[in-house]
Design a protein around this motif. Structure first.
Motif, short mmCIF file in Angstrom:
data_model
loop_
_atom_site.label_atom_id
_atom_site.label_comp_id
_atom_site.label_asym_id
_atom_site.label_seq_id
_atom_site.Cartn_x
_atom_site.Cartn_y
_atom_site.Cartn_z
N TYR A 1 -0.41 -1.35 14.69
CA TYR A 1 -0.98 -1.86 13.45
C TYR A 1 0.04 -1.75 12.32
O TYR A 1 0.78 -0.79 12.24
CB TYR A 1 -2.24 -1.09 13.06
N ALA A 2 0.04 -2.75 11.45
CA ALA A 2 0.93 -2.73 10.29
C ALA A 2 0.43 -1.71 9.27
O ALA A 2 1.22 -1.07 8.60
CB ALA A 2 1.02 -4.11 9.66
N ALA A 3 -0.88 -1.57 9.16
CA ALA A 3 -1.47 -0.63 8.21
C ALA A 3 -2.90 -0.30 8.62
O ALA A 3 -3.58 -1.12 9.22
CB ALA A 3 -1.47 -1.22 6.80
N VAL A 4 -3.31 0.90 8.30
CA VAL A 4 -4.71 1.29 8.43
C VAL A 4 -5.19 1.58 7.02
O VAL A 4 -4.61 2.40 6.30
CB VAL A 4 -4.90 2.53 9.32
N LEU A 5 -6.21 0.87 6.61
CA LEU A 5 -6.69 0.95 5.23
C LEU A 5 -8.10 1.50 5.18
O LEU A 5 -8.94 1.16 6.01
CB LEU A 5 -6.66 -0.44 4.59
N LYS A 6 -8.34 2.33 4.19
CA LYS A 6 -9.69 2.78 3.89
C LYS A 6 -10.23 1.81 2.84
O LYS A 6 -9.51 1.44 1.91
CB LYS A 6 -9.66 4.19 3.33
N PHE A 7 -11.45 1.37 3.02
CA PHE A 7 -12.05 0.50 2.02
C PHE A 7 -13.50 0.88 1.82
O PHE A 7 -14.12 1.52 2.66
CB PHE A 7 -11.90 -0.98 2.38
N PRO B 1 -4.13 -4.28 -8.44
CA PRO B 1 -3.51 -2.99 -8.17
C PRO B 1 -3.81 -1.97 -9.26
O PRO B 1 -3.96 -2.33 -10.43
CB PRO B 1 -2.01 -3.30 -8.10
N GLY B 2 -3.88 -0.72 -8.84
CA GLY B 2 -4.10 0.36 -9.78
C GLY B 2 -3.69 1.68 -9.16
O GLY B 2 -3.24 1.73 -8.02
N PRO B 3 -3.86 2.75 -9.90
CA PRO B 3 -3.51 4.07 -9.37
C PRO B 3 -4.46 4.50 -8.27
O PRO B 3 -5.57 3.98 -8.15
CB PRO B 3 -3.63 4.98 -10.60
N PHE C 1 0.80 -1.22 0.00
CA PHE C 1 0.00 0.00 0.00
C PHE C 1 0.84 1.27 0.00
O PHE C 1 0.32 2.36 0.19
CB PHE C 1 -0.97 -0.02 1.18
N ALA C 2 2.14 1.14 -0.23
CA ALA C 2 3.00 2.32 -0.33
C ALA C 2 2.71 3.06 -1.63
O ALA C 2 2.15 2.51 -2.57
CB ALA C 2 4.46 1.88 -0.28
N ASP C 3 3.08 4.29 -1.67
CA ASP C 3 2.99 5.11 -2.89
C ASP C 3 1.57 5.28 -3.42
O ASP C 3 1.36 5.42 -4.62
CB ASP C 3 3.89 4.55 -4.00
N GLY C 4 0.58 5.21 -2.55
CA GLY C 4 -0.79 5.51 -2.95
C GLY C 4 -1.46 4.47 -3.83
O GLY C 4 -2.43 4.78 -4.51
N ASP D 1 -4.53 4.73 4.30
CA ASP D 1 -4.84 6.07 4.78
C ASP D 1 -3.61 6.57 5.52
O ASP D 1 -3.39 6.20 6.68
CB ASP D 1 -6.05 6.07 5.70
N PRO D 2 -2.75 7.38 4.86
CA PRO D 2 -1.48 7.78 5.47
C PRO D 2 -1.65 8.64 6.72
O PRO D 2 -0.73 8.74 7.52
CB PRO D 2 -0.79 8.56 4.35
N ASP D 3 -2.82 9.25 6.89
CA ASP D 3 -3.04 10.08 8.07
C ASP D 3 -3.41 9.28 9.30
O ASP D 3 -3.45 9.82 10.39
CB ASP D 3 -4.16 11.10 7.78
N MET D 4 -3.70 7.98 9.13
CA MET D 4 -4.09 7.15 10.27
C MET D 4 -3.13 5.97 10.39
O MET D 4 -3.15 5.08 9.57
CB MET D 4 -5.53 6.64 10.09
N ARG D 5 -2.29 6.00 11.41
CA ARG D 5 -1.39 4.88 11.67
C ARG D 5 -1.26 4.70 13.19
O ARG D 5 -0.23 5.01 13.77
CB ARG D 5 -0.03 5.11 11.04
#
Length: 161
Positions: A77-83, A154-156, A38-41, A69-73
């Motif tokens: 947690y290894a990652a916080v994801l918006k879905f 994966p996509g932009p 999830f790096a680089d958007g 979601d780079p503003d939430m870490r």
């Protein structure tokens, strides 16, 4: 065969707990993989065609996506994801997944648990117990439909939203 279903029901959680215990307190390859994915958007998404949905009448989800979601870490947690996902009828639901190092994620507001695993360049999302997300109303429980596992591509960043 009620005895068989009880045994089957307890084997998977026991294996998950054993695996989680082995990984506790250390950075695992899966955790690094999730963070790196999830790096680089990057966005993992899938939109199902009308043909696919016609062939799977029990499937409720027409579109689904995940992004970091780079503003939430929060710590731990290894990652916080918006879905988010859109149902066939156009209803839209969005939430956050708080992913641990073992690949399991809890969703915001006790909406259920999911597991994310890499599949080559793709991402596999599986519902662990239930998944109910708040929107204008509450989504149906996706575990109770033909929406238990998704393979996302994966996509932009623009593909999420």
């Amino acid at each position: 065969m009620p005895g068989r279903s009880i045994v089957a029901r307890w084997k998977a959680p026991a294996a998950a707990l054993i695996g989680a215990g082995l990984c506790a307190g250390m950075e695992t390859a899966e955790a690094q993989d999730i963070a790196e994915r999830f790096a680089d958007g990057v966005c993992y998404a899938r939109t199902y065609s009308a043909d696919h949905l016609a062939e799977h009448p029990g499937q409720k989800v027409a579109r689904i996506w995940f992004t970091a979601d780079p503003d939430m870490r929060p710590d731990g947690y290894a990652a916080v994801l918006k879905f988010a996902f859109t149902l066939r009828d156009g209803r839209f639901y969005q939430s956050f997944a708080y992913c641990r190092a073992d690949g399991f994620c809890g969703t915001e507001g006790d909406g259920g648990r999911i597991q994310l695993t890499g599949r080559g360049q793709n991402l596999r999302m599986s519902i662990v117990d239930y998944l109910i997300v708040e929107g204008d109303d509450f989504s149906p429980d996706l575990m109770q439909s033909d929406d238990r596992v998704f393979l996302l591509y994966p996509g932009p960043a623009s593909a999420c939203g």
